[in-house]
Design a protein around this motif. Structure first.
Motif, PDB file in Angstrom:
ATOM      1  N   ILE A 123       0.840  -1.211   0.000  1.00 36.79           N
ATOM      2  CA  ILE A 123       0.000   0.000   0.000  1.00 36.79           C
ATOM      3  C   ILE A 123       0.868   1.251   0.000  1.00 36.79           C
ATOM      4  O   ILE A 123       0.644   2.191  -0.772  1.00 36.79           O
ATOM      5  CB  ILE A 123      -0.942  -0.004   1.222  1.00 36.79           C
ATOM      6  N   TRP A 124       1.896   1.279   0.859  1.00 31.66           N
ATOM      7  CA  TRP A 124       2.768   2.448   0.928  1.00 31.66           C
ATOM      8  C   TRP A 124       3.559   2.630  -0.364  1.00 31.66           C
ATOM      9  O   TRP A 124       3.782   3.754  -0.809  1.00 31.66           O
ATOM     10  CB  TRP A 124       3.727   2.318   2.102  1.00 31.66           C
ATOM     11  N   GLY A 125       3.987   1.518  -0.953  1.00 34.73           N
ATOM     12  CA  GLY A 125       4.775   1.610  -2.179  1.00 34.73           C
ATOM     13  C   GLY A 125       3.994   2.191  -3.342  1.00 34.73           C
ATOM     14  O   GLY A 125       4.509   3.005  -4.116  1.00 34.73           O
ATOM     15  N   VAL A 126       2.740   1.807  -3.460  1.00 28.05           N
ATOM     16  CA  VAL A 126       1.910   2.296  -4.565  1.00 28.05           C
ATOM     17  C   VAL A 126       1.352   3.681  -4.266  1.00 28.05           C
ATOM     18  O   VAL A 126       0.960   4.421  -5.168  1.00 28.05           O
ATOM     19  CB  VAL A 126       0.774   1.284  -4.860  1.00 28.05           C
ATOM     20  N   VAL A 132      -0.016   6.807  -6.793  1.00 24.45           N
ATOM     21  CA  VAL A 132      -1.364   7.374  -6.757  1.00 24.45           C
ATOM     22  C   VAL A 132      -1.298   8.880  -6.524  1.00 24.45           C
ATOM     23  O   VAL A 132      -2.043   9.656  -7.140  1.00 24.45           O
ATOM     24  CB  VAL A 132      -2.212   6.688  -5.665  1.00 24.45           C
ATOM     25  N   SER A 133      -0.398   9.318  -5.641  1.00 26.37           N
ATOM     26  CA  SER A 133      -0.235  10.755  -5.398  1.00 26.37           C
ATOM     27  C   SER A 133       0.260  11.461  -6.656  1.00 26.37           C
ATOM     28  O   SER A 133      -0.200  12.566  -6.989  1.00 26.37           O
ATOM     29  CB  SER A 133       0.749  10.988  -4.245  1.00 26.37           C
ATOM     30  N   ARG A 134       1.178  10.840  -7.346  1.00 24.21           N
ATOM     31  CA  ARG A 134       1.710  11.408  -8.592  1.00 24.21           C
ATOM     32  C   ARG A 134       0.613  11.499  -9.662  1.00 24.21           C
ATOM     33  O   ARG A 134       0.528  12.479 -10.397  1.00 24.21           O
ATOM     34  CB  ARG A 134       2.859  10.544  -9.080  1.00 24.21           C
ATOM     35  N   GLN A 135      -0.251  10.501  -9.700  1.00 21.70           N
ATOM     36  CA  GLN A 135      -1.337  10.481 -10.671  1.00 21.70           C
ATOM     37  C   GLN A 135      -2.333  11.601 -10.428  1.00 21.70           C
ATOM     38  O   GLN A 135      -2.985  12.093 -11.357  1.00 21.70           O
ATOM     39  CB  GLN A 135      -2.050   9.123 -10.624  1.00 21.70           C
ATOM     40  N   SER A 136      -2.459  12.025  -9.165  1.00 26.69           N
ATOM     41  CA  SER A 136      -3.414  13.089  -8.849  1.00 26.69           C
ATOM     42  C   SER A 136      -3.104  14.366  -9.625  1.00 26.69           C
ATOM     43  O   SER A 136      -4.019  15.072 -10.072  1.00 26.69           O
ATOM     44  CB  SER A 136      -3.410  13.370  -7.342  1.00 26.69           C
ATOM     45  N   ALA A 137      -1.819  14.684  -9.800  1.00 24.15           N
ATOM     46  CA  ALA A 137      -1.439  15.884 -10.548  1.00 24.15           C
ATOM     47  C   ALA A 137      -1.830  15.743 -12.015  1.00 24.15           C
ATOM     48  O   ALA A 137      -2.326  16.697 -12.634  1.00 24.15           O
ATOM     49  CB  ALA A 137       0.052  16.139 -10.416  1.00 24.15           C
ATOM     50  N   ALA A 138      -1.625  14.549 -12.576  1.00 28.95           N
ATOM     51  CA  ALA A 138      -2.007  14.317 -13.973  1.00 28.95           C
ATOM     52  C   ALA A 138      -3.515  14.409 -14.160  1.00 28.95           C
ATOM     53  O   ALA A 138      -3.993  14.762 -15.251  1.00 28.95           O
ATOM     54  CB  ALA A 138      -1.497  12.946 -14.421  1.00 28.95           C
ATOM     55  N   ASP A 139      -4.269  14.089 -13.108  1.00 27.57           N
ATOM     56  CA  ASP A 139      -5.730  14.151 -13.181  1.00 27.57           C
ATOM     57  C   ASP A 139      -6.285  15.540 -12.898  1.00 27.57           C
ATOM     58  O   ASP A 139      -7.507  15.724 -12.891  1.00 27.57           O
ATOM     59  CB  ASP A 139      -6.342  13.153 -12.187  1.00 27.57           C
ATOM     60  N   LEU A 163       9.072   7.950  -7.421  1.00 31.17           N
ATOM     61  CA  LEU A 163      10.123   7.259  -6.686  1.00 31.17           C
ATOM     62  C   LEU A 163      10.802   8.183  -5.681  1.00 31.17           C
ATOM     63  O   LEU A 163      11.263   7.730  -4.629  1.00 31.17           O
ATOM     64  CB  LEU A 163      11.156   6.677  -7.652  1.00 31.17           C
ATOM     65  N   HIS A 164      10.871   9.477  -5.982  1.00 29.63           N
ATOM     66  CA  HIS A 164      11.477  10.427  -5.049  1.00 29.63           C
ATOM     67  C   HIS A 164      10.699  10.460  -3.732  1.00 29.63           C
ATOM     68  O   HIS A 164      11.279  10.615  -2.664  1.00 29.63           O
ATOM     69  CB  HIS A 164      11.522  11.820  -5.667  1.00 29.63           C
ATOM     70  N   THR A 165       9.374  10.312  -3.835  1.00 29.05           N
ATOM     71  CA  THR A 165       8.547  10.299  -2.622  1.00 29.05           C
ATOM     72  C   THR A 165       8.934   9.152  -1.712  1.00 29.05           C
ATOM     73  O   THR A 165       9.014   9.303  -0.490  1.00 29.05           O
ATOM     74  CB  THR A 165       7.053  10.148  -3.007  1.00 29.05           C
ATOM     75  N   ALA A 166       9.166   7.982  -2.306  1.00 24.45           N
ATOM     76  CA  ALA A 166       9.402   6.771  -1.525  1.00 24.45           C
ATOM     77  C   ALA A 166      10.831   6.647  -1.030  1.00 24.45           C
ATOM     78  O   ALA A 166      11.091   5.865  -0.108  1.00 24.45           O
ATOM     79  CB  ALA A 166       9.046   5.536  -2.356  1.00 24.45           C
ATOM     80  N   VAL A 167      11.761   7.383  -1.614  1.00 26.31           N
ATOM     81  CA  VAL A 167      13.172   7.261  -1.224  1.00 26.31           C
ATOM     82  C   VAL A 167      13.587   8.370  -0.267  1.00 26.31           C
ATOM     83  O   VAL A 167      14.144   8.113   0.805  1.00 26.31           O
ATOM     84  CB  VAL A 167      14.085   7.251  -2.472  1.00 26.31           C
ATOM     85  N   ILE A 168      13.300   9.625  -0.627  1.00 32.66           N
ATOM     86  CA  ILE A 168      13.831  10.753   0.134  1.00 32.66           C
ATOM     87  C   ILE A 168      13.150  10.898   1.487  1.00 32.66           C
ATOM     88  O   ILE A 168      13.812  10.989   2.532  1.00 32.66           O
ATOM     89  CB  ILE A 168      13.705  12.047  -0.683  1.00 32.66           C
ATOM     90  N   ILE A 188       8.942  -0.198  -9.137  1.00 30.75           N
ATOM     91  CA  ILE A 188       8.262  -1.110 -10.066  1.00 30.75           C
ATOM     92  C   ILE A 188       6.897  -0.550 -10.465  1.00 30.75           C
ATOM     93  O   ILE A 188       6.533  -0.526 -11.653  1.00 30.75           O
ATOM     94  CB  ILE A 188       8.113  -2.502  -9.432  1.00 30.75           C
ATOM     95  N   ALA A 189       6.146  -0.078  -9.479  1.00 30.40           N
ATOM     96  CA  ALA A 189       4.798   0.427  -9.750  1.00 30.40           C
ATOM     97  C   ALA A 189       4.830   1.680 -10.628  1.00 30.40           C
ATOM     98  O   ALA A 189       4.004   1.831 -11.536  1.00 30.40           O
ATOM     99  CB  ALA A 189       4.078   0.719  -8.438  1.00 30.40           C
ATOM    100  N   SER A 190       5.755   2.585 -10.357  1.00 33.27           N
ATOM    101  CA  SER A 190       5.812   3.821 -11.143  1.00 33.27           C
ATOM    102  C   SER A 190       6.208   3.543 -12.590  1.00 33.27           C
ATOM    103  O   SER A 190       5.727   4.209 -13.516  1.00 33.27           O
ATOM    104  CB  SER A 190       6.785   4.823 -10.512  1.00 33.27           C
ATOM    105  N   ALA A 191       7.071   2.541 -12.802  1.00 38.24           N
ATOM    106  CA  ALA A 191       7.465   2.189 -14.163  1.00 38.24           C
ATOM    107  C   ALA A 191       6.308   1.526 -14.917  1.00 38.24           C
ATOM    108  O   ALA A 191       6.031   1.848 -16.076  1.00 38.24           O
ATOM    109  CB  ALA A 191       8.676   1.271 -14.137  1.00 38.24           C
TER     110      ALA A 191
END
Length: 308
Positions: free
Chosen positions: A35-38, A42-49, A114-119, A277-280
């Motif tokens: 859930i946390w990884g994806v 989902v947050s990134r997709q919100s901007a595209a939407d 990926l920056h969200t999940a790493v930094i 993986i999910a972002s790719a």
């Protein structure tokens, strides 16, 4: 945080389980990590939407508060702060509630998922160790210092490209917001632990008290919810509010109780790999070679720090 919600559940002392109990605990831990990884995707997709950070925050906390309200009425006396009290609850809400979520999602509008999940998750243990030493005089074991040093080196490698592109791209803006979010969550985690906050009760309190902050956030940024279709709104409400805000906390707390705190935390370093993986696969964001190398170093540092 992606994210940093993974720190929402304070450790619960429980002996490690065996057999089917252990498998159930591992399944819960893996589910929380998934859930946390994806979530970053989902947050990134919100901007595209067409949604802004405040829109996502509103959808998240409205959904979570609606789901958790029956538990709040039954568990928390006085409503909705319980034994933490109003002063402590408000302080934790400002650090880990709606403002934190807005900063985190705001970073996702500028930087890849990926920056969200790493930094953010990478810097949380670093900031926590620094603050714990400066504030509480808690010393960090040498092995953990090694892990934290690896995290800092990995994030430096990971963000190198974004730093070089200052003035050309916007990823560095998102990275700065993730650093801010990590600092906020580190203070939140230290205070929650020091005040002995119950994980589930705190989740309820944050969700409900955050509702009072939503009008203020709406005044600071334009709200675009009315101009977006029902499908993007449902995605953010259900994923951010239900799965992240409620489901992941329950799954991680369960893994914590079944496996013990030490084993449960070992799921945290795999979150960046899931995001990569999910972002790719889902939104076509492929990391560069330096980002992959930096991510691996950060994951290694997280593992070393946790095991220490």
């Amino acid at each position: 945080m992606a994210h940093a919600d993974q720190a929402a559940a304070p450790p619960v002392s429980s002996p490690p389980a065996g057999g089917r109990g252990a498998l159930f605990g591992f399944a819960c831990g893996a589910g929380a990590a998934l859930i946390w990884g994806v979530q970053a995707v989902v947050s990134r997709q919100s901007a595209a939407d067409g949604l802004g950070p405040v829109d996502v925050t509103i959808l998240r906390f409205l959904t979570a508060a609606l789901v958790l309200m029956p538990f709040a009425l039954r568990r928390l006396k006085p409503f909705p702060v319980g034994r933490l009290g109003w002063r402590r609850s408000l302080a934790l809400t400002l650090l880990g509630g709606a403002p934190f979520a807005t900063v985190l999602v705001g970073g996702s509008t500028f930087a890849p998922a990926l920056h969200t999940a790493v930094i953010g998750p990478g810097l949380i243990p670093v900031f926590t160790a620094i603050l714990s030493y400066a504030w509480l005089k808690e010393r960090t074991p040498p092995a953990r210092i090694l892990g934290l040093a690896l995290i800092v080196a990995g994030i430096g490698l990971f963000s190198w490209r974004a730093v070089l592109e200052i003035g050309q791209g916007e990823a560095w803006r998102g990275d700065l917001l993730f650093v801010t979010a990590a600092a906020m969550w580190s203070v939140f985690a230290i205070l929650a632990k020091r005040w002995g906050a119950d994980a589930f009760d705190l989740t309820i309190t944050l969700s409900i008290l955050s509702l009072t902050l939503l009008p203020v956030l709406a005044l600071l940024a334009p709200v675009k919810i009315a101009a977006v279709g029902i499908a993007p709104l449902a995605l953010q409400a259900l994923y951010q509010g239900l799965l992240v805000g409620v489901g992941s906390v329950f799954l991680y707390a369960t893994a914590n109780q079944v496996l013990g705190a030490a084993r449960a935390t070992l799921f945290l370093p795999i979150v960046p790999a899931i995001t990569a993986i999910a972002s790719a696969l889902l939104i076509g964001e492929w990391p560069s070679l330096t980002e992959v190398l930096g991510m691996v170093v950060v994951m290694t540092g997280m593992t070393v720090a946790i095991r220490a």
